[in-house]
Design an enzyme around this catalytic site. Structure first.
Site, PDB file in Angstrom:
ATOM      1  N   GLU A   1       0.844  -1.193   0.000  1.00  0.00           N
ATOM      2  CA  GLU A   1       0.000   0.000   0.000  1.00  0.00           C
ATOM      3  C   GLU A   1       0.881   1.244   0.000  1.00  0.00           C
ATOM      4  O   GLU A   1       0.455   2.324   0.376  1.00  0.00           O
ATOM      5  CB  GLU A   1      -1.017  -0.005   1.136  1.00  0.00           C
ATOM      6  CG  GLU A   1      -0.569  -0.492   2.465  1.00  0.00           C
ATOM      7  CD  GLU A   1      -1.717  -0.663   3.457  1.00  0.00           C
ATOM      8  OE1 GLU A   1      -2.526   0.257   3.599  1.00  0.00           O
ATOM      9  OE2 GLU A   1      -1.782  -1.713   4.102  1.00  0.00           O
TER      10      GLU A   1
ATOM     11  N   CYS B   1      -3.833  -3.915   4.020  1.00  0.00           N
ATOM     12  CA  CYS B   1      -2.904  -4.933   4.540  1.00  0.00           C
ATOM     13  C   CYS B   1      -3.286  -6.357   4.152  1.00  0.00           C
ATOM     14  O   CYS B   1      -2.458  -7.260   4.247  1.00  0.00           O
ATOM     15  CB  CYS B   1      -2.806  -4.840   6.055  1.00  0.00           C
ATOM     16  SG  CYS B   1      -2.493  -3.184   6.643  1.00  0.00           S
TER      17      CYS B   1
ATOM     18  N   HIS C   1      -3.244 -10.283  11.748  1.00  0.00           N
ATOM     19  CA  HIS C   1      -2.675  -9.012  11.285  1.00  0.00           C
ATOM     20  C   HIS C   1      -2.381  -8.182  12.536  1.00  0.00           C
ATOM     21  O   HIS C   1      -3.250  -8.027  13.398  1.00  0.00           O
ATOM     22  CB  HIS C   1      -3.657  -8.277  10.372  1.00  0.00           C
ATOM     23  CG  HIS C   1      -3.230  -6.866  10.094  1.00  0.00           C
ATOM     24  ND1 HIS C   1      -2.001  -6.560   9.545  1.00  0.00           N
ATOM     25  CD2 HIS C   1      -3.836  -5.675  10.346  1.00  0.00           C
ATOM     26  CE1 HIS C   1      -1.885  -5.259   9.446  1.00  0.00           C
ATOM     27  NE2 HIS C   1      -2.976  -4.694   9.926  1.00  0.00           N
TER      28      HIS C   1
END
Ligand code: CAA
Length: 445
Positions: free
Chosen positions: A83, A120, A244
């Site tokens: 990103e 993500c 995550h």
């Protein structure tokens, strides 16, 4: 059915580090406990002036290919998840392939290259793409190279500044993998959310408190979706649960809700009933509000039970060891968490072959994905080949003034004379701009 999964992994951290308790907290006028205990972070990784998403990704991929004795012909696709891309047309994977071709014999002219974007979760989506490509039989015996690479920088003064990080994870996805086999079953929780985004800007617009709630809501949906295909999960089913990890405190919240969900109607709930009662059920109370109050009260009690604390210590804590040292690596973060957990348990001498992981990925905007993995016989050798400890120790520790300079150097809106704090050594380095605005790289022996 073909066994497909992650055959090997390499992790490359940015060469600089910022100590959050010693250096960042005093400069921000904050109690160090906010970072070390609240967010659960000790240090952040940063890129030196000659590092970026390409150098870190290429370095991780290069090490992986050398270690596995691979040639470009062995690779049928290269997918980069990021990103932090700097080009809306030319994918980062072409730059990384170009770097690798400088140092390897052969080329990647017959590899399919792309770039994946969904905050993500794109790292996991790229692993999925590779899995599907192999399962579809389109790989001609070749493996896929997946690189998750990010410089997760926030605007100065943004609450997210404490969670910054920079690094890359390279993964080889193959048939008959040495590290983990991926489950065909997956669960998704996905909704149009405005929690964290970068509308053509370098640093994110973040609604931090809301992003935490969205993470939890989507993760819950993904878990329910996963259970609808794989069956109800039990806390003892999984050796590790890598999530995550934007910061370990986020995982602390998610893990508690996950545990509460998983013990419902099990012997664990029964055993805890004498101590904290049973979980409230919606049908037992009058209103949604009363239910929320009751479930919050139960969760607060659950958090302090020995059953929960022991499960957290065994199943979650090992996955956070590297994140505490490096901060958020966005697309790489959940893959760092998997490596961290396996690394910690390898150090403790566990035999994990055949044991299972439950992996919870998340991307803002927002989507969570959950799948299971089975640990393969070659896992220990793969994990012990990572030089995580020495790479973390070798980072240059920044003063606060140096940190401010590094942030400015990587800020696309600032013209800052770049000062380097480390010297590239057997790695790729940024080498200036080309005539069409492209970035150039060289390998420094
Ligand atoms: N000792 C111990 N704990 C302390 C403390 C002290 N002295 N001071 C504060 N704390 C605790 C707080 O109680 C809080 O813990 P709880 O949430 O458990 O209550 C924690 O430390 C953080 O403190 P604040 O909430 O006051 O911190 P903040 O408001 O400055 O920032 C944040 C928190 C909003 C998450 C911010 O870091 C942020 O915006 N981060 C970026 C967005 C993000 O990472 N969101 C996560 C979900 S989105 C995602 O996962 C995608 C992604 O990668 C970005």
């Amino acid at each position: 059915m073909k066994s497909v999964g992650i055959d090997a992994i390499e992790i490359w951290t940015g060469n600089l580090e910022l100590d959050l308790a010693e250096t960042f907290a005093p400069a921000m006028g904050e109690d160090p406990g906010k970072y070390t205990k609240g967010l659960g972070l000790l240090r952040s990784s940063f890129p030196d002036a000659y590092e970026d998403i390409v150098t870190m990704g290429a370095n991780a991929a290069h090490r992986l290919m050398e270690r596995k004795g691979l040639e470009p012909d062995d690779i049928g696709r290269i997918d980069v998840a990021t990103e932090s891309a700097f080009d809306n047309s030319k994918p980062v994977s072409t730059y990384i392939a170009g770097c690798l071709e400088e140092v390897l014999d052969g080329d990647f002219h017959h590899a399919n290259k792309g770039e994946r974007k969904f905050a993500c979760v794109a790292g996991t989506q790229s692993v999925d793409d590779a899995y599907n490509w192999i399962r579809a039989g389109r790989n001609r015996g070749r493996s896929a190279l997946v690189v998750a690479t990010d410089t997760a920088l926030y605007a100065r003064g943004d609450p997210g500044e404490a969670t910054q990080g920079a690094g890359a994870v390279a993964m080889l996805v193959s048939e008959d993998p040495d590290l983990v086999e991926l489950s065909a079953e997956q669960g998704y929780g996905s909704a149009d959310e405005t929690d964290f985004l970068k509308p053509n800007q370098q640093f994110p617009s973040v609604d931090g408190k809301r992003s935490v709630q969205v993470y939890l809501a989507r993760m819950r949906e993904a878990l329910e979706d996963f259970e609808s295909v794989a069956g109800a999960i039990h806390p003892d089913d999984f050796e590790l649960i890598p999530f995550h990890t934007p910061f370990p405190g986020m995982v602390r919240k998610a893990a508690l809700l996950g545990f509460r969900h998983a013990i419902r109607d099990t012997e664990i709930e029964d055993e805890l009933a004498a101590e904290i009662g049973r979980q409230p059920r919606r049908e037992e109370v009058e209103s949604d509000e009363a239910y929320l109050d009751a479930i919050k009260e139960y969760t607060d009690k659950l958090k302090d039970t020995q059953a929960y604390l022991d499960w957290y210590e065994d199943t979650i804590e090992p996955t956070l060891a590297i994140a505490r040292e490096v901060g958020n690596w966005y697309t790489g973060s959940v893959h760092v968490a998997r490596a961290s957990g396996l690394w910690q348990l390898a150090k403790e001498g566990h035999d994990l072959t055949g044991k299972r992981l439950l992996v919870g990925s998340y991307g803002s905007g927002a989507q969570a994905e959950i799948h299971a993995e089975t640990i393969q016989p070659g896992w220990r050798e793969e994990i012990e080949a990572l030089e995580i400890e020495s790479r973390l120790e070798d980072r240059y520790s920044l003063t606060f003034e140096e940190y401010e300079h590094v942030h400015d150097v990587h800020n696309h809106d600032k013209e800052t004379e770049a000062e380097e704090f480390t010297t590239p050594d057997s790695e790729f380095a940024f080498d200036g701009w080309g005539r069409m605005g492209e970035r150039k790289y060289r390998y420094v022996e």
